[in-house]
Design a protein around this motif. Structure first.
Motif, PDB file in Angstrom:
ATOM      1  N   GLY A  29       0.837  -1.206   0.000  1.00  0.00           N
ATOM      2  CA  GLY A  29       0.000   0.000   0.000  1.00  0.00           C
ATOM      3  C   GLY A  29       0.867   1.249   0.000  1.00  0.00           C
ATOM      4  O   GLY A  29       0.666   2.168  -0.799  1.00  0.00           O
ATOM      5  N   LYS A  48      -0.207  -1.402   8.078  1.00  0.00           N
ATOM      6  CA  LYS A  48       0.723  -2.143   8.927  1.00  0.00           C
ATOM      7  C   LYS A  48      -0.007  -2.650  10.161  1.00  0.00           C
ATOM      8  O   LYS A  48       0.134  -3.793  10.567  1.00  0.00           O
ATOM      9  N   THR A  79       1.430   4.460  -3.088  1.00  0.00           N
ATOM     10  CA  THR A  79       1.505   5.917  -2.987  1.00  0.00           C
ATOM     11  C   THR A  79       2.808   6.430  -3.598  1.00  0.00           C
ATOM     12  O   THR A  79       2.810   7.405  -4.365  1.00  0.00           O
ATOM     13  N   ARG A 119      -8.601  -1.334   3.741  1.00  0.00           N
ATOM     14  CA  ARG A 119      -7.328  -0.659   3.501  1.00  0.00           C
ATOM     15  C   ARG A 119      -6.160  -1.516   3.986  1.00  0.00           C
ATOM     16  O   ARG A 119      -6.182  -2.041   5.094  1.00  0.00           O
ATOM     17  N   MET A 120      -5.133  -1.660   3.122  1.00  0.00           N
ATOM     18  CA  MET A 120      -3.936  -2.386   3.546  1.00  0.00           C
ATOM     19  C   MET A 120      -3.175  -1.495   4.516  1.00  0.00           C
ATOM     20  O   MET A 120      -2.905  -0.340   4.217  1.00  0.00           O
ATOM     21  N   MET A 140      -6.274   4.473  -1.640  1.00  0.00           N
ATOM     22  CA  MET A 140      -5.676   3.343  -0.921  1.00  0.00           C
ATOM     23  C   MET A 140      -5.634   2.058  -1.741  1.00  0.00           C
ATOM     24  O   MET A 140      -6.494   1.807  -2.571  1.00  0.00           O
TER      25      MET A 140
HETATM   26  P1  AMP Z   1       3.457   5.508   6.719  1.00  0.00           P
HETATM   27  O1  AMP Z   1       4.761   4.772   6.595  1.00  0.00           O
HETATM   28  O2  AMP Z   1       2.405   4.727   7.445  1.00  0.00           O
HETATM   29  O3  AMP Z   1       3.675   6.899   7.294  1.00  0.00           O
HETATM   30  O4  AMP Z   1       2.886   5.702   5.246  1.00  0.00           O
HETATM   31  C1  AMP Z   1       3.633   6.170   4.156  1.00  0.00           C
HETATM   32  C2  AMP Z   1       2.711   6.578   3.022  1.00  0.00           C
HETATM   33  O5  AMP Z   1       1.956   5.447   2.537  1.00  0.00           O
HETATM   34  C3  AMP Z   1       1.670   7.635   3.415  1.00  0.00           C
HETATM   35  O6  AMP Z   1       1.592   8.615   2.374  1.00  0.00           O
HETATM   36  C4  AMP Z   1       0.390   6.856   3.535  1.00  0.00           C
HETATM   37  O7  AMP Z   1      -0.740   7.659   3.248  1.00  0.00           O
HETATM   38  C5  AMP Z   1       0.581   5.809   2.442  1.00  0.00           C
HETATM   39  N1  AMP Z   1      -0.247   4.602   2.658  1.00  0.00           N
HETATM   40  C6  AMP Z   1      -0.426   3.893   3.794  1.00  0.00           C
HETATM   41  N2  AMP Z   1      -1.271   2.844   3.592  1.00  0.00           N
HETATM   42  C7  AMP Z   1      -1.631   2.874   2.272  1.00  0.00           C
HETATM   43  C8  AMP Z   1      -2.474   2.058   1.434  1.00  0.00           C
HETATM   44  N3  AMP Z   1      -3.101   0.984   1.873  1.00  0.00           N
HETATM   45  N4  AMP Z   1      -2.588   2.423   0.111  1.00  0.00           N
HETATM   46  C9  AMP Z   1      -1.937   3.504  -0.381  1.00  0.00           C
HETATM   47  N5  AMP Z   1      -1.131   4.296   0.366  1.00  0.00           N
HETATM   48  C10 AMP Z   1      -0.969   4.011   1.678  1.00  0.00           C
END
Ligand code: AMP
Ligand code: ZN
Length: 488
Positions: free
Chosen positions: A42, A286, A46, A283-284, A276
Motif C-alpha cells: 500500500g 501495517k 503511494t 485498507r492495507m 488506498m
Molecule cells: P506511513 O509509513 O504509514 O507513514 O505511510 C507512508 C505513506 O503510505 C503515506 O503517504 C500513507 O498515506 C501511504 N499509505 C499507507 N497505507 C496505504 C495504502 N493501503 N494504500 C496507499 N497508500 C498508503
C-alpha cells in the motif's frame, strides 16, 4: 505538442489548471514513510503514484525539486499524540538502538523502491536531522500566538486558530462533528482545547529519543517535521504537497494550520492525495496485519498468493488504476496485469525487428498520440494512457506480421513515443531482459544454421529447428529481408 496540465486539488475539490508559482520550476513535497517496519505494498502504491507524477512533470520540461521525507522520530502509535513512540517500542522489542531500526528500514525502503524503478527524490530529509528547524518553527508559532507551553510540552491552539482561519479547509469537515467525535487523547489534561495537538512533547524518563529544547528535554510532534522541512527546502509557499488520502484529515490538516500560523500563508497551492490499496475492500495497513510485503509478492510466498509476480508486473498493476481510485488486490487482477505487461513488452521488443517501407499505412497515429498525452494532462490518467498503448501494441504486431507498413521516419517516431510513454513516463522496464541478455545473438546463430541447412536442401534439419523453437514458444518468419523471430 502543447500541454495543458490539469490537477485535481483536494483543497478546492476541483480539477484545476496547473500554474506553478515560478514558471518552469516545480516544488513538490510528499510525505514519506515512517521507517519503523517494512514498507507494505500500500505504501508502495503511494510512492509509485508520485513517481508517475514526478516523471510526467519532468517529461513536460519542468525543473522539479521533489522532497520526500523520512519520518524517523516523533510518530506515536496513535497518530494523535497518544501511545508509545513507534521507533522506541520496536527498538526495545528487538534490543536495538532506535537508529538501527531507522537504518534497517530506510535501506529496505530504498531497495524496494529501486525494484519498482522509482526515481530518487531530489532531497530526502529526515526528522531527526531537522530538530533545530522544528524547534524554530514551534517558537515562531508561539510568538504568533497560536501555541502554548504546558509543563515542557507545546500544543497548537486550534480554538484560537479557528477564530481567524478555516481549520478544516482541506477536508471540509464539520467542526461540531469533529469535536463530538474526538476521543480522549494523549496530553488531554494539558491541552486547552479538545482539538489541540502537540508540537513538542516532553520526554518521559524512559523515552529514548530525546533532544534539548527551550521547553526542556523532549521530542517533536509528528506533524511539525513536514511543515519545517517543506519550509526549509521549498519555501513558505510551494506548488504541490502530496501523500496518501489517509493523511488529509489529521496530518495534512495540522500541517496547513502550522504553516499558516507560522508563515501567514497556506504552504502548497495544490494538495494531491492518492487513494488506498485495499485487500478484499479493506485498507492495507501495517497495524491491521493485512499488509503484503513487496518481497512476498515477488516470490509468491504468502498464503493469499497463488504465485509470484515481477516488480514491473506489479508496477503495471498499480498504473492500470488512476491514482485517485482505490485499487483492490486480487490474484486475478494481478494475473491480468502480468499478462498485459508481458504483451506490451513483447510488442516493444519487436520494434527493432520491423523493416522500414516506402510508405506508412497506419492511420491516425497522431490522433492516438494526442489522446495518450491528453490523458496524462488530465490529472495523470495512466489507465487511459495504457489503453492507448494497447492500440499501439496492435499496430506493432500488424507491422511485424506485414499487414501494415511504415517508413523509416515514422518508425523512429513510433519508437520515440514508446520511449517517452512506456519507459520515461510510466517508468516501466523490461525485467525479462536479464534472463536473455544475448538471446538475439543466440537466435541469429540458430537462424544461420537453419539457413545453411535450407541452402543444402537439408529440409529435415531446417524443419526440426523450426519445430523445436516453436515448442518453446519462439516463432520464425521468413521474408525477403531474411528470417525474423518473435516469442508467441
Ligand atoms: P506511513 O509509513 O504509514 O507513514 O505511510 C507512508 C505513506 O503510505 C503515506 O503517504 C500513507 O498515506 C501511504 N499509505 C499507507 N497505507 C496505504 C495504502 N493501503 N494504500 C496507499 N497508500 C498508503
Ligand atoms: Zn508529512
Amino acid at each position: 505538442m502543447e500541454h495543458k496540465l490539469i490537477i485535481y486539488n483536494t483543497l478546492t475539490r476541483k480539477k484545476e489548471k496547473f500554474v506553478p508559482l515560478h514558471p518552469d520550476i516545480v516544488g513538490m513535497y510528499v510525505c514519506g514513510p515512517t521507517v519503523y517496519s517494512d514498507v507494505h505494498l500500500g505504501n508502495c502504491r503511494t510512492f509509485v503514484s508520485f513517481d508517475l507524477i514526478f516523471r510526467y512533470l519532468l517529461y513536460l520540461g519542468y525543473k522539479v525539486r521533489y522532497v520526500r521525507n523520512i519520518t524517523d522520530a516523533g510518530h506515536l502509535e496513535g497518530d494523535q499524540d497518544e501511545g508509545d513512540d513507534k521507533f522506541a517500542k520496536k527498538a526495545k522489542l528487538l534490543q536495538l538502538e532506535p537508529m538501527e531500526i531507522v537504518q534497517k528500514y530506510t535501506i529496505g525502503f530504498h531497495d524496494v523502491l529501486r525494484m519498482f524503478n522509482t526515481l530518487p527524490p531530489s532531497i530526502e530529509p529526515t526528522a531527526t536531522g531537522h530538530i533545530s528547524e522544528q524547534i524554530e518553527m514551534v517558537q515562531d508559532i508561539i510568538k504568533n500566538g497560536f501555541a502554548y507551553e504546558v509543563n515542557g510540552s507545546v500544543y497548537f491552539d486550534v480554538d484560537k486558530y479557528i477564530k481567524e482561519n478555516n481549520y478544516t479547509i482541506l477536508t471540509n469537515r464539520n467542526l461540531e462533528d469533529m469535536l463530538n467525535n474526538t476521543r480522549e487523547l494523549g496530553g488531554q489534561d494539558e491541552k486547552r482545547g479538545r482539538l489541540d495537538f502537540a508540537l513538542w512533547i516532553k520526554a518521559k524518563p524512559e523515552h529514548i529519543m530525546r533532544w534539548p529544547s527551550p521547553w526542556g528535554i523532549g521530542f517533536p510532534g509528528w506533524h511539525i517535521e513536514c511543515s519545517a522541512m517543506s519550509r526549509k527546502y521549498l519555501g513558505d509557499q510551494f506548488d504541490i504537497h502530496g501523500g496518501g488520502m489517509d493523511l488529509a484529515a489529521t496530518h495534512h490538516t495540522n500541517e496547513i494550520a502550522q504553516s499558516q500560523a507560522c508563515n501567514h500563508t497556506t504552504p502548497a497551492q495544490y494538495w494531491m492525495h492518492t487513494n488506498m490499496l485495499t485487500v478484499n475492500g479493506a485498507r492495507m495497513s501495517k497495524s491491521s496485519g493485512n499488509g503484503f510485503l513487496p518481497g512476498e509478492l515477488f516470490t509468491g510466498n504468502h498464503p493469499l498468493l497463488e504465485k509470484g509476480y515481477s516488480p514491473m508486473a506489479v508496477r503495471f498493476f498499480m498504473l492500470q488504476a488512476h491514482y485517485r481510485s482505490t485499487l483492490d488486490f486480487s490474484n486475478e487482477a494481478l494475473d491480468a496485469a502480468d499478462k498485459g505487461y508481458k504483451r506490451l513488452m513483447t510488442a516493444v521488443n519487436l520494434l527493432d525487428k520491423i523493416p522500414a517501407s516506402k510508405s506508412t499505412s497506419i492511420v491516425d497515429f497522431n490522433q492516438l498520440k494526442l489522446r495518450a498525452f491528453a490523458a496524462m494532462d488530465d490529472d495523470f490518467n495512466s489507465p487511459v494512457l495504457i489503453a492507448e498503448l494497447f492500440e499501439v501494441v496492435r499496430i506493432i504486431n500488424s507491422l511485424f506480421d506485414g499487414k501494415l507498413t511504415i517508413t523509416a521516419s515514422d518508425l523512429q517516431e513510433l519508437k520515440d513515443f514508446i520511449q517517452q510513454t512506456v519507459f520515461d513516463i510510466l517508468g516501466l522496464k523490461d525485467d525479462q531482459i536479464n534472463d536473455a541478455d544475448n538471446i538475439d545473438d543466440l537466435m541469429q546463430i540458430i537462424i544461420n544454421i537453419r539457413n545453411e541447412a535450407k541452402t543444402n536442401k537439408d529440409f529435415v534439419t531446417s524443419d526440426r529447428i523450426r519445430q523445436h523453437l516453436s515448442s518453446i514458444g519462439i516463432q520464425l518468419k521468413d521474408n525477403k529481408e531474411g528470417t525474423l523471430w518473435n516469442k508467441i
